[in-house]
Motif scaffolding. Structure first.
Motif, short mmCIF file in Angstrom:
data_model
loop_
_atom_site.label_atom_id
_atom_site.label_comp_id
_atom_site.label_asym_id
_atom_site.label_seq_id
_atom_site.Cartn_x
_atom_site.Cartn_y
_atom_site.Cartn_z
N VAL A 1 28.53 -52.53 -70.60
CA VAL A 1 28.00 -53.82 -70.55
C VAL A 1 26.61 -53.58 -70.88
O VAL A 1 26.05 -53.00 -70.32
CB VAL A 1 28.30 -54.60 -69.42
N PHE A 2 25.90 -54.48 -71.87
CA PHE A 2 24.60 -54.39 -72.11
C PHE A 2 23.95 -55.63 -71.45
O PHE A 2 23.99 -56.64 -72.44
CB PHE A 2 24.40 -54.36 -73.71
N PRO A 3 23.46 -55.80 -70.28
CA PRO A 3 23.05 -56.52 -69.67
C PRO A 3 21.52 -56.93 -70.17
O PRO A 3 20.36 -56.70 -69.26
CB PRO A 3 23.11 -56.30 -68.25
N TRP A 4 21.28 -57.25 -71.23
CA TRP A 4 19.87 -57.32 -71.84
C TRP A 4 19.86 -58.60 -72.62
O TRP A 4 20.67 -59.29 -73.14
CB TRP A 4 19.53 -56.28 -72.61
N ALA A 5 18.45 -59.22 -72.71
CA ALA A 5 18.35 -60.20 -73.55
C ALA A 5 17.08 -59.81 -74.35
O ALA A 5 16.07 -58.95 -74.17
CB ALA A 5 18.02 -61.53 -72.68
N MET A 6 17.11 -60.44 -75.55
CA MET A 6 15.97 -59.99 -76.50
C MET A 6 15.28 -61.62 -76.92
O MET A 6 15.91 -62.36 -77.53
CB MET A 6 16.62 -59.31 -77.92
N VAL A 7 13.88 -61.51 -76.83
CA VAL A 7 13.23 -62.49 -76.83
C VAL A 7 12.21 -62.39 -78.04
O VAL A 7 11.43 -61.60 -78.02
CB VAL A 7 12.13 -63.02 -75.49
N ASN A 8 12.57 -63.38 -79.06
CA ASN A 8 11.93 -63.05 -80.33
C ASN A 8 10.96 -64.36 -80.55
O ASN A 8 11.33 -65.75 -80.65
CB ASN A 8 13.04 -63.41 -81.53
N TYR A 9 9.93 -64.10 -80.93
CA TYR A 9 8.56 -64.96 -81.45
C TYR A 9 8.09 -64.61 -82.39
O TYR A 9 7.24 -63.64 -82.35
CB TYR A 9 7.92 -65.30 -80.18
N GLY A 10 8.10 -65.27 -83.65
CA GLY A 10 7.65 -64.71 -84.74
C GLY A 10 8.16 -63.49 -85.19
O GLY A 10 9.37 -63.22 -85.29
N GLU A 11 7.28 -62.50 -85.24
CA GLU A 11 7.56 -61.16 -85.58
C GLU A 11 7.79 -60.19 -84.50
O GLU A 11 7.80 -59.02 -84.56
CB GLU A 11 6.68 -60.62 -86.88
N ARG A 12 7.22 -60.95 -83.38
CA ARG A 12 7.33 -59.86 -82.14
C ARG A 12 8.65 -60.03 -81.20
O ARG A 12 9.46 -61.09 -81.38
CB ARG A 12 6.30 -60.33 -81.40
#
Length: 555
Positions: free
Chosen positions: A134-145
């Motif tokens: 299981v990959f218990p992660w989140a990816m927060v994206n704002y613009g190019e970051r």
């Protein structure tokens, strides 16, 4: 009659439409939980409101995942809905990273390459045991970051309920911290101090790399204080925090005065100090023995004025970490982990935003700290276990301690202070004393300030592999990970946090979970209650309703 009924229906429809329109202008959410887990703290609300463009959050917990992660997924979604209620620009997606069996292996490698470590979960169902990733992660994206957010919080020895509670407890801070990194416009500045035999750059690399997400990092060398003290002080004043990482050479009075004036002037500081000179490598190179000697840094009077004394002793603790010893030669060599009582494994009391919900911190030849009475507030952040003792220096330290069973009756003087936070309106350590040098802006007292003293320089030191730095807190010899990096990052964030964001870490939530043993034992009963009973009731009604209806209308 029909006209009245139609009129009533139209009125009811009109009322529903008006209520829906009003609800669109007066949206409200109510948190009825006992621990207010869905009520965002004010710093979290403020940072989430800073975004004017879309913030896209990918939650990697979709698909067929174990039950405990289903709970984590639900809590994550509910928290993000709270953020979304504050700022509609915050959006989230559920992603199954392992969707598609033909590409799953490549996907796992790709995710690991960008630092997303999977959790290997043992699942037991109907007497069958299986392993799932299981990959218990989140990816927060704002613009190019993009910022990675770990959703799972592991702690040594924690059971399922504790692990989920720890994870849910840190969710608000984890996302608020990610939003902070993405929204930063102007970073504060941290100075790494040099010139007194401090740790070299490769051994600080992982910690400083992590801090760069929040702050700008610079270097100040104290060597030139002897010639141009005012110039060095002016340079140092351009920074908000100074880090002193394991100095090994004595400080001059001018160097101490420069540091003192930086602190009194409002500069924050983290001191990682070794008052005894002894290294595990020295023991290995010395044939299994080495002499632990007091280290004279000429800082006793300096720390005394701030209410702290670092003692020239070493802590012997029955809550220890391990070292690895080699036996045999050549291809027959074997490496075995053994207990090493001089490397304490320090568990936090979870009583401060800095130490709440962190993994155990690894110390190496720690000294003890005494807090002295004065006007400053002192908070013990870390301490040795109750089953620990101190041994004075000079002292011969040898590997032969491994061969002897420890005498537990001698471990009666534990709970020794190993890290302390000092807060207050600091007075100069040179107040009412002759100054090492004079300049017009000398300060004898300052405004409210903070500093942290840690009685082991190796807490900040990462290991190297082939000359490349490993993650701080990871021990390559035993393949164990400790909470050193999180603790030190929390230290810096607390000292430099003007918004109170880190105080979110003190938030307490309690997640009621099902008892696995009871649910397994009564599985058939509850399946009947939830599935069989509704069907039985429906069947009975299907028989009885026509029967009684026929009898009633037959009359």
């Amino acid at each position: 009659m029909k006209q009245n009924a139609l009129l009533k229906a139209l009125v009811a429809l009109a009322i529903c439409i008006v209520l829906n329109v009003l609800a669109g202008f007066a949206y409200a959410r109510f948190d009825l939980t006992e621990d207010q887990r869905y009520t965002l703290s004010e710093p979290a609300r403020e940072i989430s409101q800073t975004f004017e463009g879309p913030v896209i959050i990918d939650i990697l917990l979709d698909g067929n995942i174990p039950a405990e992660f289903q709970k984590l997924k639900t809590e994550t979604i509910q928290l993000l809905q709270s953020f979304q209620a504050v700022n509609p620009q915050i959006q989230y997606n559920l992603v199954d990273p392992l969707e598609g069996a033909e590409t799953a292996k490549q996907t796992i490698m790709d995710l690991q390459n960008i630092g997303l470590t999977p959790a290997n979960v043992t699942v037991e169902e109907d007497g069958k045991v299986s392993q799932e990733l299981v990959f218990p992660w989140a990816m927060v994206n704002y613009g190019e970051r993009t910022v990675r957010v770990p959703l799972l919080k592991n702690k040594l020895g924690s059971d399922t309920e504790t692990r989920i509670n720890n994870s849910v407890q840190q969710l608000e801070y984890a996302f608020a911290d990610a939003f902070t990194k993405l929204a930063l416009q102007q970073k504060k500045r941290i100075a790494v101090l040099r010139g007194n035999g401090q740790l070299e750059d490769p051994y600080l690399a992982d910690y400083l790399t992590t801090l760069k997400e929040y702050y700008n990092i610079g270097v100040i060398t104290l060597d030139s204080v002897s010639a141009t003290p005012k110039k060095v002080l002016d340079q140092l004043k351009q920074f908000d925090l100074a880090i002193m990482a394991k100095p090994t050479e004595a400080f001059t009075e001018k160097e101490k005065f420069v540091l003192d004036q930086f602190i009194v002037g409002g500069g924050k500081s983290i001191w990682l100090m070794d008052q005894v000179a002894i290294e595990i490598d020295s023991i290995f190179k010395g044939g299994g023995r080495a002499l632990a000697l007091p280290r004279e840094l000429n800082l006793k009077d300096f720390f005394f004025r701030y209410g702290v004394r670092i003692n020239p002793d070493i802590v012997n603790d029955l809550y220890f970490t391990q070292i690895v010893l080699a036996s045999g030669e050549g291809n027959d060599a074997q490496y075995n982990p053994v207990p090493w009582y001089y490397h304490p494994m320090v568990f936090s009391q979870n009583d401060h935003p800095i130490n709440t919900n962190i993994e155990a911190v690894r110390y190496q030849f720690a000294n003890t700290l005494d807090t002295l009475p004065n006007a400053y507030q002192k908070t013990v952040l870390l301490q040795s276990s109750p089953l620990s003792k101190t041994e004075g220096a000079p002292k011969q330290v040898g590997l032969d301690i491994i061969q002897k069973a420890p005498d537990k009756d001698t471990y009666i003087d534990g709970n020794k202070t190993l890290a302390v936070l000092i807060e207050g309106e600091f007075n100069s350590a040179y107040k009412n004393r002759v100054k090492p040098f004079k300049f017009n802006e000398t300060l004898d007292s300052g405004n409210a300030n903070k500093m942290i003293v840690i009685s082991d320089g190796d807490v900040i030191k990462n290991q190297l592999r082939n000359g490349r730095p490993l993650e701080l807190g990871y021990d390559k010899w035993t393949n164990s990970s400790y909470g050193n990096k999180e603790f030190l990052v929390n230290c810096a964030n607390y000292l430099l946090d003007d918004t109170g964001l880190i105080n979110i870490r003190n938030k307490r939530v309690s997640i009621p979970l099902l008892d696995v043993e009871k649910t397994t034992a009564k599985k058939s009963f509850w399946q009947f209650i939830n599935v069989g009973l509704p069907l039985a009731i429906t069947l009975i009604l299907a028989i009885l309703v026509p029967y009684f209806r026929k009898r009633i209308y037959a009359k």
